[in-house]
Design a protein around this motif. Structure first.
Motif, PDB file in Angstrom:
ATOM      1  N   LEU A  30      62.218  24.636  78.715  1.00 52.04           N
ATOM      2  CA  LEU A  30      60.871  24.398  78.171  1.00 52.04           C
ATOM      3  C   LEU A  30      60.626  22.944  77.765  1.00 52.04           C
ATOM      4  CD1 LEU A  30      60.278  27.615  76.027  1.00 52.04           C
ATOM      5  CD2 LEU A  30      58.979  26.916  78.042  1.00 52.04           C
ATOM      6  N   PRO A  31      61.566  22.273  77.074  1.00 58.28           N
ATOM      7  CA  PRO A  31      61.297  20.880  76.689  1.00 58.28           C
ATOM      8  C   PRO A  31      61.069  19.935  77.855  1.00 58.28           C
ATOM      9  CG  PRO A  31      63.108  21.779  75.389  1.00 58.28           C
ATOM     10  CD  PRO A  31      62.808  22.772  76.465  1.00 58.28           C
ATOM     11  N   GLY A  33      59.242  20.611  80.449  1.00 58.89           N
ATOM     12  CA  GLY A  33      57.815  20.692  80.734  1.00 58.89           C
ATOM     13  C   GLY A  33      56.995  19.838  79.793  1.00 58.89           C
ATOM     14  N   PHE A  34      57.451  19.728  78.525  1.00 58.13           N
ATOM     15  CA  PHE A  34      56.770  18.841  77.580  1.00 58.13           C
ATOM     16  C   PHE A  34      56.964  17.380  77.981  1.00 58.13           C
ATOM     17  CE2 PHE A  34      58.235  22.126  74.217  1.00 58.13           C
ATOM     18  CZ  PHE A  34      57.186  22.956  74.543  1.00 58.13           C
ATOM     19  N   SER A 237      59.564  28.589  83.453  1.00 58.60           N
ATOM     20  CA  SER A 237      59.860  28.041  82.130  1.00 58.60           C
ATOM     21  C   SER A 237      59.365  26.609  82.038  1.00 58.60           C
ATOM     22  CB  SER A 237      61.363  28.102  81.861  1.00 58.60           C
ATOM     23  OG  SER A 237      61.812  29.432  81.851  1.00 58.60           O
ATOM     24  N   GLY A 241      56.237  25.269  79.646  1.00 59.76           N
ATOM     25  CA  GLY A 241      56.348  24.071  78.816  1.00 59.76           C
ATOM     26  C   GLY A 241      55.270  23.063  79.136  1.00 59.76           C
ATOM     27  N   TYR A 242      54.998  22.909  80.431  1.00 60.58           N
ATOM     28  CA  TYR A 242      53.950  21.994  80.900  1.00 60.58           C
ATOM     29  C   TYR A 242      52.582  22.433  80.385  1.00 60.58           C
ATOM     30  CZ  TYR A 242      51.598  19.037  84.455  1.00 60.58           C
ATOM     31  OH  TYR A 242      50.830  18.109  85.110  1.00 60.58           O
ATOM     32  N   PRO A 265      61.540  20.952  70.084  1.00 58.82           N
ATOM     33  CA  PRO A 265      62.105  22.015  70.933  1.00 58.82           C
ATOM     34  C   PRO A 265      63.471  21.668  71.506  1.00 58.82           C
ATOM     35  CG  PRO A 265      59.787  21.666  71.438  1.00 58.82           C
ATOM     36  CD  PRO A 265      60.197  20.549  70.546  1.00 58.82           C
ATOM     37  N   SER A 269      67.132  23.718  71.184  1.00 51.88           N
ATOM     38  CA  SER A 269      67.884  24.152  72.364  1.00 51.88           C
ATOM     39  C   SER A 269      69.374  23.911  72.230  1.00 51.88           C
ATOM     40  CB  SER A 269      67.371  23.422  73.614  1.00 51.88           C
ATOM     41  OG  SER A 269      66.031  23.746  73.887  1.00 51.88           O
TER      42      SER A 269
END
Length: 526
Positions: A30-31, A33-34, A237, A241-242, A265, A269
């Motif tokens: 997920l991070p 995507g950020f 995933s 995140g994106y 995030p 993790s």
């Protein structure tokens, strides 16, 4: 030694062990995507013009001191010049009225001597407003993204090598830590140069942990679960995140707060270290049979099944040494495999250039950049679902060829869309993003299926490393719109079509077990 999938068949494919590892690996993604496209907001250029200091000017001269320019057939205030302040101040003091007594277009102009005034309608601050990356310094704005992707390139290269040498798990969590620490450290940057260094260091971890998590999951899971993870699980995933990125950016509208929000995030993790195991396949490739069996026995307990007394058996010292002596250079010296590596590099480069170019261009899709970013992220969901269905049911080579042609053709068609049909152009651009996103997901699985365990991390790392060259090029490719609006789309479409034809020469891997040795890979290449 027996095939890994056969040796671990007694575990089942979707027990408690597989479920926990599946969702934890997905959560660790997920991070990414950020972080990958936070630059859309961090480096966006708000509307701006020369700052006018507090001087005695009439209201008419305050409104007229900034020249009007025509940009893309629209009139707007000049961003980099103003009428000479001393002259305007004198004319205002003498009572001359612009447009009535004076033709302002004949006045001498000067640069923004006192800085710039930035609109805060969308952002409270970005690094552009913080460090004045406009006008003569505007080249730093796209170069900032290039610096980040250079870090990703270097990280992808070394993480693949380290992953094969030291293991999937240590590299996964080391790269998560690097990304998190330097994202947070960027908040304290006193200058653009320091910020760029922090961004480069953050890039070392970004995507490298994605590749490590991908390889780790591919080697732990079997059968349809492996396909589900490598296409739908890990990719969705990233996409989720994106899609959360514009939500973060909407509520955190200054760049320092956004960086702080994006670093949290990744910190969370790191807790997964105690719950995600090392890859048994990698341990076997290193001759560490007992450690691999211990992980499988622990998995058997979690799945409530009984493990056989001997799971993998043992390999001879000669076999272990033969495996350890192979690296990517050995493969490049073999004609058939060398051509496969070259073709994969071309396809990775084309897909990555297209993906980054279309993603970084989201601010031009809609007047609201948060809506634009969400649209660009949301289109990835059906793309990843499509790639999952293709991986389950269709040959890899045919799938990649078709998706590349779809992406290339849709980007070509944009050129003939009438100017008044902007929504159709956006739809075609998003169709291209859909195709290129699906192609990228396919290539992760396709590349991993072509290489044995002792080179799989290096191979995926090599693919991502080459693709980062495309990431580095993409920000400057978008600047070509200055010369011709659709030139970037033409270039991206051409790369997609060329890569589609090159893919004809790749071997097929659909329906075949993962190669365990170099010999099996050689047989597949013939």
């Amino acid at each position: 030694m027996q095939d890994y999938d056969e040796s671990t068949a007694f575990l089942g494919s979707w027990g408690h062990f597989q479920k926990s590892v599946f969702f934890l690996l997905c959560a660790s993604i997920l991070p990414n995507g950020f972080g990958a496209f936070s630059l859309v907001f961090l480096t966006d250029i708000p509307s701006h013009h020369c700052l006018i200091p507090e001087v005695n000017l009439t209201q008419d001269w305050h409104e007229a001191i900034i020249p009007i320019e025509v940009v893309n057939e629209k009139q707007e205030l000049s961003r980099c010049s103003r009428y000479k302040l001393d002259v305007v101040r004198n004319l205002s003091a003498w009572g001359f009225v612009p447009g009535r007594d004076i033709n302002v277009t004949e006045l001498e102009q000067e640069s923004c001597m006192d800085g710039w005034s930035y609109s805060k309608n969308i952002y409270h601050s970005t690094i552009v407003t913080e460090f004045d990356l406009v006008c003569s310094e505007q080249w730093k704005q796209p170069f900032t993204a290039t610096v980040f992707f250079l870090g990703v390139l270097v990280g992808s290269f070394f993480s693949g090598l380290f992953s094969d040498k030291f293991g999937r798990k240590p590299v996964l969590f080391a790269t998560i830590a690097v990304q998190t620490v330097f994202t947070f450290a960027g908040i304290f940057s006193p200058s653009w140069t320091v910020f760029s260094i922090m961004l480069f260091m953050s890039g070392l971890g970004n995507i490298s942990n994605y590749a490590s998590a991908f390889v780790l999951g591919v080697e732990i899971f079997t059968g349809n679960v492996r396909v589900l993870f490598s296409s739908l699980g890990i990719c969705l995933s990233f996409s989720f995140g994106y899609m959360m990125l514009p939500l973060f950016a909407y509520f955190l509208r200054d760049w320092k707060s956004l960086l702080l929000g994006l670093s949290v995030p990744g910190l969370l993790s790191l807790i997964f270290w105690w719950f995600i195991p090392e890859s048994p396949q990698w341990l076997l490739s290193q001759g560490r049979v007992k450690e691999a069996e211990d992980i499988i026995r622990s998995a058997a307990k979690k799945n409530n099944v009984e493990a056989p007394q001997v799971i993998f058996g043992d390999t001879t010292a000669d076999e272990r040494q033969a495996k350890k002596n192979y690296d990517l250079l050995n493969l490049l010296r073999t004609t058939n495999i060398g051509s496969t590596v070259a073709t994969l590099c071309l396809v990775w480069f084309s897909l990555s250039t297209g993906y980054s170019g279309l993603s970084l261009n989201t601010s031009s899709l809609h007047s609201d950049p948060y809506v634009s970013c969400f649209i660009s992220a949301a289109v990835e969901v059906p793309a990843y679902i499509s790639s999952w269905l293709a991986l389950r049911n269709l040959p890899r080579r045919l799938s990649v060829i078709c998706i590349l042609l779809l992406g290339g053709v849709s980007l070509y068609i944009i050129q003939v869309v009438p100017q008044g049909l902007s929504n159709l152009s956006i739809a075609l651009e998003m169709l291209g993003k859909f195709a290129i996103t699906a192609g990228t997901s396919l290539m992760y699985a396709y590349t991993a299926e072509l290489y044995p365990a002792m080179l799989r991390g290096t191979a995926v790392g090599m693919g991502t490393c080459v693709s980062r060259v495309g990431n580095c090029v993409a920000p400057f490719l978008l600047q070509l719109t200055f010369y011709f609006k659709n030139l970037p789309n033409i270039i991206l479409g051409t790369l997609s079509v060329l890569s589609a034809f090159a893919t004809f020469f790749l071997p097929e891997s659909f329906g075949r077990p993962l190669p365990q040795t170099i010999h099996q890979m050689h047989k597949r290449e013939k």
